[in-house]
Structure formats: C-alpha cells, structure tokens
Design a protein around this motif. Sequence first.
Motif, PDB file in Angstrom:
ATOM      1  N   PHE A  74      -3.587   3.993  -6.983  1.00  0.00           N
ATOM      2  CA  PHE A  74      -3.600   3.387  -5.652  1.00  0.00           C
ATOM      3  C   PHE A  74      -4.774   3.950  -4.862  1.00  0.00           C
ATOM      4  CE2 PHE A  74       0.648   3.684  -7.310  1.00  0.00           C
ATOM      5  CZ  PHE A  74       1.201   2.439  -7.065  1.00  0.00           C
ATOM      6  N   SER A  75      -5.309   3.152  -3.947  1.00  0.00           N
ATOM      7  CA  SER A  75      -6.419   3.664  -3.139  1.00  0.00           C
ATOM      8  C   SER A  75      -6.268   3.236  -1.687  1.00  0.00           C
ATOM      9  CB  SER A  75      -7.755   3.201  -3.703  1.00  0.00           C
ATOM     10  OG  SER A  75      -7.832   1.802  -3.680  1.00  0.00           O
ATOM     11  N   ALA A  76      -6.911   4.022  -0.819  1.00  0.00           N
ATOM     12  CA  ALA A  76      -6.859   3.776   0.625  1.00  0.00           C
ATOM     13  C   ALA A  76      -7.959   4.606   1.265  1.00  0.00           C
ATOM     14  CB  ALA A  76      -5.496   4.192   1.181  1.00  0.00           C
ATOM     15  N   PRO A  77      -8.277   4.321   2.519  1.00  0.00           N
ATOM     16  CA  PRO A  77      -9.199   5.210   3.231  1.00  0.00           C
ATOM     17  C   PRO A  77      -8.620   6.628   3.251  1.00  0.00           C
ATOM     18  CG  PRO A  77      -8.861   3.180   4.470  1.00  0.00           C
ATOM     19  CD  PRO A  77      -7.856   3.175   3.345  1.00  0.00           C
ATOM     20  N   ALA A  78      -9.475   7.614   2.963  1.00  0.00           N
ATOM     21  CA  ALA A  78      -9.004   9.003   2.893  1.00  0.00           C
ATOM     22  C   ALA A  78      -8.549   9.487   4.264  1.00  0.00           C
ATOM     23  CB  ALA A  78     -10.099   9.905   2.354  1.00  0.00           C
ATOM     24  N   ALA A  79      -7.514  10.302   4.257  1.00  0.00           N
ATOM     25  CA  ALA A  79      -6.904  10.743   5.506  1.00  0.00           C
ATOM     26  C   ALA A  79      -7.794  11.698   6.292  1.00  0.00           C
ATOM     27  CB  ALA A  79      -5.570  11.412   5.208  1.00  0.00           C
ATOM     28  N   ASN A  80      -8.467  12.587   5.592  1.00  0.00           N
ATOM     29  CA  ASN A  80      -9.156  13.686   6.283  1.00  0.00           C
ATOM     30  C   ASN A  80     -10.672  13.656   6.149  1.00  0.00           C
ATOM     31  OD1 ASN A  80      -6.578  14.776   6.880  1.00  0.00           O
ATOM     32  ND2 ASN A  80      -6.518  15.701   4.845  1.00  0.00           N
ATOM     33  N   GLU A  81     -11.208  12.712   5.367  1.00  0.00           N
ATOM     34  CA  GLU A  81     -12.641  12.656   5.137  1.00  0.00           C
ATOM     35  C   GLU A  81     -13.147  11.287   5.582  1.00  0.00           C
ATOM     36  OE1 GLU A  81     -10.417  13.423   2.840  1.00  0.00           O
ATOM     37  OE2 GLU A  81     -10.758  15.540   2.381  1.00  0.00           O
ATOM     38  N   PRO A  82     -13.702  11.194   6.798  1.00  0.00           N
ATOM     39  CA  PRO A  82     -14.126   9.890   7.324  1.00  0.00           C
ATOM     40  C   PRO A  82     -15.098   9.187   6.372  1.00  0.00           C
ATOM     41  CG  PRO A  82     -14.261  11.586   9.026  1.00  0.00           C
ATOM     42  CD  PRO A  82     -13.939  12.297   7.743  1.00  0.00           C
ATOM     43  N   GLY A  83     -14.901   7.903   6.178  1.00  0.00           N
ATOM     44  CA  GLY A  83     -15.802   7.116   5.349  1.00  0.00           C
ATOM     45  C   GLY A  83     -15.544   7.220   3.866  1.00  0.00           C
ATOM     46  N   CYS A  84     -14.595   8.034   3.449  1.00  0.00           N
ATOM     47  CA  CYS A  84     -14.291   8.183   2.026  1.00  0.00           C
ATOM     48  C   CYS A  84     -13.030   7.401   1.658  1.00  0.00           C
ATOM     49  CB  CYS A  84     -14.075   9.651   1.664  1.00  0.00           C
ATOM     50  SG  CYS A  84     -15.545  10.671   1.876  1.00  0.00           S
ATOM     51  N   GLU A  85     -12.945   7.105   0.369  1.00  0.00           N
ATOM     52  CA  GLU A  85     -11.780   6.415  -0.169  1.00  0.00           C
ATOM     53  C   GLU A  85     -11.054   7.377  -1.103  1.00  0.00           C
ATOM     54  OE1 GLU A  85     -12.827   3.551  -3.136  1.00  0.00           O
ATOM     55  OE2 GLU A  85     -11.002   2.388  -2.865  1.00  0.00           O
ATOM     56  N   VAL A  86      -9.739   7.479  -0.960  1.00  0.00           N
ATOM     57  CA  VAL A  86      -8.973   8.282  -1.907  1.00  0.00           C
ATOM     58  C   VAL A  86      -8.433   7.351  -2.991  1.00  0.00           C
ATOM     59  CG1 VAL A  86      -6.832   8.132  -0.548  1.00  0.00           C
ATOM     60  CG2 VAL A  86      -7.134   9.991  -2.182  1.00  0.00           C
ATOM     61  N   VAL A  87      -8.582   7.786  -4.242  1.00  0.00           N
ATOM     62  CA  VAL A  87      -8.036   7.045  -5.382  1.00  0.00           C
ATOM     63  C   VAL A  87      -7.034   7.977  -6.057  1.00  0.00           C
ATOM     64  CG1 VAL A  87      -8.537   5.855  -7.537  1.00  0.00           C
ATOM     65  CG2 VAL A  87     -10.206   5.810  -5.658  1.00  0.00           C
ATOM     66  N   ALA A  88      -5.781   7.576  -6.043  1.00  0.00           N
ATOM     67  CA  ALA A  88      -4.727   8.476  -6.511  1.00  0.00           C
ATOM     68  C   ALA A  88      -3.974   7.891  -7.692  1.00  0.00           C
ATOM     69  CB  ALA A  88      -3.739   8.734  -5.369  1.00  0.00           C
ATOM     70  N   VAL A  89      -3.853   8.699  -8.749  1.00  0.00           N
ATOM     71  CA  VAL A  89      -2.912   8.388  -9.822  1.00  0.00           C
ATOM     72  C   VAL A  89      -1.608   9.059  -9.421  1.00  0.00           C
ATOM     73  CG1 VAL A  89      -2.368   8.733 -12.252  1.00  0.00           C
ATOM     74  CG2 VAL A  89      -4.703   8.152 -11.563  1.00  0.00           C
ATOM     75  N   VAL A  90      -0.550   8.253  -9.320  1.00  0.00           N
ATOM     76  CA  VAL A  90       0.677   8.746  -8.694  1.00  0.00           C
ATOM     77  C   VAL A  90       1.831   8.760  -9.702  1.00  0.00           C
ATOM     78  CG1 VAL A  90       2.311   8.392  -6.797  1.00  0.00           C
ATOM     79  CG2 VAL A  90      -0.108   7.774  -6.507  1.00  0.00           C
ATOM     80  N   TYR A  91       2.519   9.889  -9.733  1.00  0.00           N
ATOM     81  CA  TYR A  91       3.694  10.054 -10.592  1.00  0.00           C
ATOM     82  C   TYR A  91       4.907  10.368  -9.737  1.00  0.00           C
ATOM     83  CZ  TYR A  91       0.741  10.579 -14.750  1.00  0.00           C
ATOM     84  OH  TYR A  91      -0.139  10.372 -15.774  1.00  0.00           O
ATOM     85  N   GLU A  92       6.049   9.785 -10.122  1.00  0.00           N
ATOM     86  CA  GLU A  92       7.315  10.271  -9.576  1.00  0.00           C
ATOM     87  C   GLU A  92       7.778  11.380 -10.502  1.00  0.00           C
ATOM     88  OE1 GLU A  92      10.225   7.263  -8.781  1.00  0.00           O
ATOM     89  OE2 GLU A  92      11.648   8.723  -7.974  1.00  0.00           O
ATOM     90  N   VAL A  93       8.013  12.553  -9.936  1.00  0.00           N
ATOM     91  CA  VAL A  93       8.388  13.717 -10.749  1.00  0.00           C
ATOM     92  C   VAL A  93       9.550  14.451 -10.096  1.00  0.00           C
ATOM     93  CG1 VAL A  93       6.067  14.092 -11.698  1.00  0.00           C
ATOM     94  CG2 VAL A  93       6.728  15.244  -9.574  1.00  0.00           C
ATOM     95  N   ALA A  94      10.237  15.224 -10.919  1.00  0.00           N
ATOM     96  CA  ALA A  94      11.252  16.145 -10.411  1.00  0.00           C
ATOM     97  C   ALA A  94      10.663  17.544 -10.437  1.00  0.00           C
ATOM     98  CB  ALA A  94      12.503  16.076 -11.274  1.00  0.00           C
ATOM     99  N   ALA A  95      11.102  18.357  -9.497  1.00  0.00           N
ATOM    100  CA  ALA A  95      10.622  19.734  -9.445  1.00  0.00           C
ATOM    101  C   ALA A  95      11.746  20.618  -8.942  1.00  0.00           C
ATOM    102  CB  ALA A  95       9.402  19.844  -8.537  1.00  0.00           C
TER     103      ALA A  95
END
Length: 135
Positions: A74-95
């Motif tokens: 999934f990707s979206a504008p990065a939260a803390n770095e203006p002008g950057c895009e975050v691309v995340a591989v996302v897992y549901e995990v137990a911990a």
Amino acid sequence: MSATTTRIEIVAAMIRDAEGRVLLVRKRGAAVFQQPGGKRDPGDADDLHTLARELEEELGCRMRREGARLLGSFSAPAANEPGCEVVAVVYEVAADGPFEARAEIEALCWVDPAQPGDLPIARLSREQLLPLLVS
Ligand SMILES: Nc1nc2c([nH]c(=O)n2[C@@H]2O[C@H](COP(=O)(O)OP(=O)(O)OP(=O)(O)O)[C@@H](O)[C@H]2O)c(=O)[nH]1
C-alpha cells in the motif's frame, strides 16, 4: 505521485488485541499515529525479519512468525517527510507483549478500526489499512 517522488519503503504491522483494536504508534516529535514497522536493514533475512526486529526495538514485544498474514502493498503520502511517498508491505501479525513505547516511539494506542475518531492518524493507516479490518 510523480516518477520523481521519493519513495520510502517499509514493512508495517497490523497487530490486534482481543477486542479487535489495532496498535498504532507515534514517533518522537511526530504529530500522527501510524503502524509499527520501519525500513529494511541490509542484514534482514526477509520482511518478517524486518518486522520482528522493528517491533522488538519499538515496542519490546516478540512477534510470532507463524500465522503472519500478508495483507498487501500500500502507498500514501508519507506522514513525516513532506513530498515523499511511503510504500508499505503490510502483514497482520500476532505478538506477545507487554507492549511499551521504546526507542524513537513516544506513544502507543489501541484503536477501533471502525471508529478511529479524531485521533491524528497517518493517511496510509486511516485511508487504507484501518478500513481493511472493517467488515
Ligand atoms: N513505520 C511507519 N512509517 C510510516 C507509516 N506511514 C507513513 O507515512 N510512514 C512514513 O514512513 C517513514 C518510515 O520511517 P520509520 O522511522 O518508521 O523507519 P525506521 O524505523 O526504519 O527509521 P530510521 O530511518 O530512523 O531507521 C515514517 O517517518 C513516516 O513518515 C506507517 O504506518 N508506519
């Protein structure tokens, strides 16, 4: 996003408690909550290794590799770095907890994905990841 947008590539975790709430974290100095996780290190064997390392560093918890479920990329504008895009591989995990804010994490919270309310949440989480858990 344009072809020249800087991409920040991360692995991120969806961790849920017994009530179905999702764990979010806020980094020191940041305004918004986001998924635990982070960037890959050269020494990481695979994405679950990255995630286990980040979760241990940030929250002091022990991730269980078994049962990990890939939710996608999934990707979206990065939260803390203006002008950057975050691309995340996302897992549901137990911990296994306890979960506590460590290292660069200043705060953590458990959020009902169906009713995140007006908590400040990064766009990737609010617009794409939390809705995946709402039936
Ligand atoms: N970990 C994480 N980062 C996110 C999310 N959403 C989002 O926009 N980001 C952006 O991606 C950046 C990833 O940086 P990070 O600080 O988590 O990575 P890291 O732990 O490896 O940090 P480091 O660079 O200090 O070693 C965050 O600063 C933030 O701007 C999210 O849900 N989880």
